[in-house]
Design a protein around this motif. Sequence first.
Motif, mmCIF file in Angstrom:
data_model
loop_
_atom_site.group_PDB
_atom_site.id
_atom_site.type_symbol
_atom_site.label_atom_id
_atom_site.label_comp_id
_atom_site.label_asym_id
_atom_site.label_seq_id
_atom_site.Cartn_x
_atom_site.Cartn_y
_atom_site.Cartn_z
ATOM 1 N N THR A 285 0.763 -1.201 0.017
ATOM 2 C CA THR A 285 0.090 0.060 0.005
ATOM 3 C C THR A 285 0.922 1.230 -0.030
ATOM 4 O OG1 THR A 285 -0.362 -0.173 2.631
ATOM 5 C CG2 THR A 285 -2.006 -0.970 0.943
ATOM 6 N N GLY A 286 1.933 1.138 0.329
ATOM 7 C CA GLY A 286 3.105 2.593 0.246
ATOM 8 C C GLY A 286 4.414 1.969 0.378
ATOM 9 N N GLY A 287 5.272 3.117 0.572
ATOM 10 C CA GLY A 287 6.810 2.823 0.514
ATOM 11 C C GLY A 287 7.242 2.117 1.912
ATOM 12 N N ARG A 288 6.283 2.498 2.912
ATOM 13 C CA ARG A 288 6.902 1.885 4.373
ATOM 14 C C ARG A 288 6.642 0.306 4.168
ATOM 15 N NH1 ARG A 288 7.371 4.347 9.700
ATOM 16 N NH2 ARG A 288 6.608 6.291 8.823
ATOM 17 N N SER A 289 5.417 -0.083 3.869
ATOM 18 C CA SER A 289 5.176 -1.564 3.852
ATOM 19 C C SER A 289 5.815 -2.086 2.820
ATOM 20 C CB SER A 289 3.472 -1.494 3.440
ATOM 21 O OG SER A 289 3.099 -1.029 2.417
ATOM 22 N N GLU A 290 6.362 -1.460 1.771
ATOM 23 C CA GLU A 290 7.177 -2.059 0.772
ATOM 24 C C GLU A 290 8.534 -2.448 1.314
ATOM 25 O OE1 GLU A 290 7.810 -1.332 -3.879
ATOM 26 O OE2 GLU A 290 9.297 -0.051 -2.659
ATOM 27 N N LYS A 291 9.230 -1.458 2.118
ATOM 28 C CA LYS A 291 10.225 -1.601 2.776
ATOM 29 C C LYS A 291 10.218 -2.975 3.633
ATOM 30 C CE LYS A 291 13.083 0.164 6.551
ATOM 31 N NZ LYS A 291 13.074 1.197 7.589
ATOM 32 N N TYR A 292 9.088 -3.080 4.469
ATOM 33 C CA TYR A 292 8.839 -4.412 5.284
ATOM 34 C C TYR A 292 8.869 -5.444 4.353
ATOM 35 C CZ TYR A 292 8.122 -0.885 8.734
ATOM 36 O OH TYR A 292 8.414 0.442 9.567
ATOM 37 N N ALA A 293 8.191 -5.540 3.304
ATOM 38 C CA ALA A 293 7.857 -6.494 2.184
ATOM 39 C C ALA A 293 9.332 -7.100 1.673
ATOM 40 C CB ALA A 293 7.021 -6.241 1.135
ATOM 41 N N MET A 294 10.212 -5.893 1.404
ATOM 42 C CA MET A 294 11.436 -6.564 0.948
ATOM 43 C C MET A 294 12.259 -7.370 1.910
ATOM 44 S SD MET A 294 12.588 -3.128 -1.359
ATOM 45 C CE MET A 294 12.072 -3.187 -3.237
ATOM 46 N N PHE B 44 8.249 -5.979 -6.643
ATOM 47 C CA PHE B 44 7.812 -5.344 -5.569
ATOM 48 C C PHE B 44 6.881 -4.138 -6.265
ATOM 49 C CE2 PHE B 44 10.897 -7.561 -3.547
ATOM 50 C CZ PHE B 44 10.558 -8.123 -2.503
ATOM 51 N N ILE B 45 5.481 -4.032 -5.942
ATOM 52 C CA ILE B 45 4.773 -3.189 -6.823
ATOM 53 C C ILE B 45 3.867 -2.445 -5.683
ATOM 54 C CG2 ILE B 45 2.849 -2.947 -8.575
ATOM 55 C CD1 ILE B 45 5.034 -4.585 -9.321
ATOM 56 N N GLU B 46 4.020 -1.052 -5.811
ATOM 57 C CA GLU B 46 3.077 -0.128 -4.791
ATOM 58 C C GLU B 46 1.822 0.008 -5.382
ATOM 59 O OE1 GLU B 46 4.499 3.116 -3.012
ATOM 60 O OE2 GLU B 46 6.513 2.748 -3.177
ATOM 61 N N THR C 127 1.109 -16.223 -7.929
ATOM 62 C CA THR C 127 1.218 -15.934 -6.424
ATOM 63 C C THR C 127 1.455 -14.406 -6.205
ATOM 64 O OG1 THR C 127 2.677 -18.016 -6.231
ATOM 65 C CG2 THR C 127 2.807 -16.345 -4.422
ATOM 66 N N VAL C 128 0.588 -14.022 -5.260
ATOM 67 C CA VAL C 128 0.446 -12.544 -4.956
ATOM 68 C C VAL C 128 0.393 -12.257 -3.620
ATOM 69 C CG1 VAL C 128 -0.959 -10.382 -4.981
ATOM 70 C CG2 VAL C 128 -0.839 -12.105 -7.046
ATOM 71 N N SER C 129 1.462 -11.809 -2.974
ATOM 72 C CA SER C 129 1.461 -11.512 -1.406
ATOM 73 C C SER C 129 1.089 -10.159 -1.253
ATOM 74 C CB SER C 129 2.849 -11.913 -1.089
ATOM 75 O OG SER C 129 3.301 -13.181 -1.151
ATOM 76 N N MET C 130 0.389 -9.813 -0.482
ATOM 77 C CA MET C 130 -0.160 -8.384 -0.137
ATOM 78 C C MET C 130 0.445 -8.089 1.203
ATOM 79 S SD MET C 130 -4.175 -8.416 -1.152
ATOM 80 C CE MET C 130 -4.919 -9.465 0.301
ATOM 81 N N VAL C 131 1.027 -6.729 1.466
ATOM 82 C CA VAL C 131 1.699 -6.645 2.526
ATOM 83 C C VAL C 131 1.247 -5.185 2.846
ATOM 84 C CG1 VAL C 131 3.903 -6.212 3.954
ATOM 85 C CG2 VAL C 131 3.746 -7.861 1.923
ATOM 86 N N TYR D 51 1.641 -5.576 9.246
ATOM 87 C CA TYR D 51 2.650 -5.082 9.977
ATOM 88 C C TYR D 51 2.401 -4.041 10.699
ATOM 89 C CZ TYR D 51 6.270 -7.755 7.565
ATOM 90 O OH TYR D 51 7.327 -8.888 7.068
ATOM 91 N N THR D 52 3.279 -3.357 11.762
ATOM 92 C CA THR D 52 2.957 -2.398 12.624
ATOM 93 C C THR D 52 3.864 -0.996 11.765
ATOM 94 O OG1 THR D 52 5.027 -2.646 13.950
ATOM 95 C CG2 THR D 52 2.973 -3.527 14.656
ATOM 96 N N MET D 53 3.483 0.094 12.119
ATOM 97 C CA MET D 53 4.474 1.137 11.470
ATOM 98 C C MET D 53 5.776 0.975 11.982
ATOM 99 S SD MET D 53 2.458 3.250 10.080
ATOM 100 C CE MET D 53 3.128 5.066 10.225
ATOM 101 N N ASN D 54 6.214 0.456 13.096
ATOM 102 C CA ASN D 54 7.844 0.264 13.020
ATOM 103 C C ASN D 54 8.435 -0.979 12.533
ATOM 104 O OD1 ASN D 54 6.916 -1.392 15.020
ATOM 105 N ND2 ASN D 54 7.563 -0.383 16.786
#
Length: 372
Positions: A210-219, A230-232, A251-255, A348-351
């Motif tokens: 859903t955004g840059g922060r969640s993408e960071k955790y996804a990576m 990785f797609i925003e 396969t699609v992973s949503m984060v 994920y949490t914000m942190n």
Amino acid sequence: METKKTLREGYTTGSCATAATKAALTALITGKEQAKATIRLPIGRMVTFSLASCSLDGETATAAVVKDGGDDPDATHGALIVSTVSWASSSGVHIDGGEGVGRVTKPGLPVPVGEAAINPVPRQMIREAVGEVLEQYGLNRGVNVVISVPGGEEIAKKTLNPRLGIMGGISILGTRGIVVPFSTAAYRASIVQALQVAKANGCCHVVITTGGRSEKYAMQEYPHLPEEAFIEMGDFVGFTLKQCKRLGIKTVSMVGMMGKFSKVAQGVMMVHSKSAPVDFGFLAALAEQAGAPSELVAAVREANTAAQVGDMMQEAGCTKFFELLCAACCRAALNEVGGGLTVATSIYTMNGQRLGKAVQIDGDDEVDRRGG
């Protein structure tokens, strides 16, 4: 009486490049620097552009237009779009990119690998404008056109270009010639393009965030996957899932995080803050199903935000709630596309602490119970 302001349309980089090219070629032929250029947009409208500059230097002419994004300015708003025109030794219109225009390095884009990132519609617009000017002056000669964008390499860092494998600058884009204010079309188009690049590079597993922060955790969660996987998706959950299925991605992973994924779990597939409220009754029912005590279930029902519910569940050690929420997201996703995918959801949490994860293959639940 206050009147409602009409949002002002802007013009694409492709339109700006076309106007600059027409002015430069006219200057080359007439020997006179131009102040304006009128072109026909793909939607059939005639538009006159004022030039930021126009100059002649022997056998070449250069003209520039400042990109105006209207009331929906993007990263390229205010950029100088420059066209340098010269006579070619062979017939036809030869279009290339100069400084600040990216070059394609990955398959899956509408421009072949190795070529300047000038999309098909802008290329056609430029060719038509050149043909019009040549016909006007009774000439039949080959023409070289080089489009450049001073500072384009820096501007491109604010776009998806590096992820798409477009290196060294921005793209010259536009299918209609105009930029419609606050349109979601451009964002949707960028999602499709990113998915096409992923597919063309052999990705059968993509991670949508859903955004840059969640993408960071996804990576961090999926370190084995290449960057283009990785797609925003922003708020466009349903649209992105349907495009994944259309392209044959298996396969699609949503984060993401509690706020938006609480909506996805309810079956809401456009998760903008104004699209639909979080259903706290739904979250309370999940809390009850997860074994939360009655007073906690009641508190969930009266909560203000989904993030607050997440904090309550964490403090109570009720990890099953997050597993159930992730599983509900997977079911909603499969329901949206009519099955045919393996879907995973991680919240994920914000942190960056993973609260829960679930995987579902066409209705067959497999829950990952390894919390954070």
